[in-house]
Design a protein around this motif. Sequence first.
Motif, mmCIF file in Angstrom:
data_model
loop_
_atom_site.group_PDB
_atom_site.id
_atom_site.type_symbol
_atom_site.label_atom_id
_atom_site.label_comp_id
_atom_site.label_asym_id
_atom_site.label_seq_id
_atom_site.Cartn_x
_atom_site.Cartn_y
_atom_site.Cartn_z
ATOM 1 N N LYS A 47 -2.766 8.867 -1.357
ATOM 2 C CA LYS A 47 -1.564 9.268 -2.099
ATOM 3 C C LYS A 47 -0.871 10.435 -1.403
ATOM 4 O O LYS A 47 0.355 10.516 -1.368
ATOM 5 C CB LYS A 47 -1.936 9.666 -3.525
ATOM 6 C CG LYS A 47 -0.745 10.071 -4.346
ATOM 7 C CD LYS A 47 -1.104 10.475 -5.743
ATOM 8 C CE LYS A 47 0.162 10.873 -6.470
ATOM 9 N NZ LYS A 47 -0.098 11.583 -7.688
ATOM 10 N N LYS A 64 -0.700 4.859 -10.311
ATOM 11 C CA LYS A 64 -1.153 6.021 -11.076
ATOM 12 C C LYS A 64 -1.954 5.566 -12.310
ATOM 13 O O LYS A 64 -2.997 6.138 -12.625
ATOM 14 C CB LYS A 64 0.059 6.849 -11.500
ATOM 15 C CG LYS A 64 -0.265 8.199 -12.044
ATOM 16 C CD LYS A 64 1.020 8.984 -12.283
ATOM 17 C CE LYS A 64 0.720 10.447 -12.347
ATOM 18 N NZ LYS A 64 1.910 11.260 -12.451
ATOM 19 N N LYS A 71 4.156 3.655 -9.986
ATOM 20 C CA LYS A 71 3.674 4.098 -11.292
ATOM 21 C C LYS A 71 2.428 3.304 -11.688
ATOM 22 O O LYS A 71 1.512 3.832 -12.306
ATOM 23 C CB LYS A 71 4.763 3.936 -12.339
ATOM 24 C CG LYS A 71 4.351 4.449 -13.695
ATOM 25 C CD LYS A 71 5.498 4.417 -14.675
ATOM 26 C CE LYS A 71 5.005 4.891 -16.013
ATOM 27 N NZ LYS A 71 5.787 5.947 -16.579
ATOM 28 N N ARG A 105 2.254 3.891 -2.431
ATOM 29 C CA ARG A 105 1.825 5.274 -2.674
ATOM 30 C C ARG A 105 2.469 5.876 -3.913
ATOM 31 O O ARG A 105 1.821 6.583 -4.675
ATOM 32 C CB ARG A 105 2.157 6.112 -1.442
ATOM 33 C CG ARG A 105 1.703 7.535 -1.520
ATOM 34 C CD ARG A 105 1.975 8.252 -0.222
ATOM 35 N NE ARG A 105 3.380 8.397 0.063
ATOM 36 C CZ ARG A 105 4.112 9.434 -0.343
ATOM 37 N NH1 ARG A 105 3.580 10.372 -1.062
ATOM 38 N NH2 ARG A 105 5.384 9.510 -0.040
ATOM 39 N N GLU A 106 3.731 5.628 -4.137
ATOM 40 C CA GLU A 106 4.453 6.249 -5.249
ATOM 41 C C GLU A 106 4.600 5.339 -6.459
ATOM 42 O O GLU A 106 5.382 5.613 -7.350
ATOM 43 C CB GLU A 106 5.843 6.699 -4.773
ATOM 44 C CG GLU A 106 5.797 7.805 -3.740
ATOM 45 C CD GLU A 106 5.198 9.089 -4.292
ATOM 46 O OE1 GLU A 106 5.452 9.424 -5.462
ATOM 47 O OE2 GLU A 106 4.472 9.757 -3.542
#
Length: 124
Positions: free
Chosen positions: A90, A36, A33, A30-31
Amino acid sequence: MDFLTDTTHLHITTWVIALIVFLVAAVMGRESKGRKILHMVVRLFYILIIITGLALFIEWSSSDAMQYGLKFLFGILTIGMMEMVLVRSKKQKPVTLFWILFAVFFFVTLFFGFKLPIGINFLA
């Protein structure tokens, strides 16, 4: 702009790459990089899918406007569900319904895409 409308190769290539990038991003942490970055890449491919699909729609919809319109609508809904899965996961919200809707819309879009005159006929 004939390269957009002569065949469906560019359109199919864009959605296949988008699907692969989407699935990779969906299974990443989820976190992360990397997630993203992949989310931004898949958003770029959403735009490319819409551009190539719109070009095909404008060129070919005069033969069967309703079916091409439905395919376009289900394609947009598929993209929407892909985005909902990534954004809601997310935020750690439930995404089961959106995965189901994504699968349904994706297969309906594939059905219409292959059934239309410019689509691929697997039985011939």
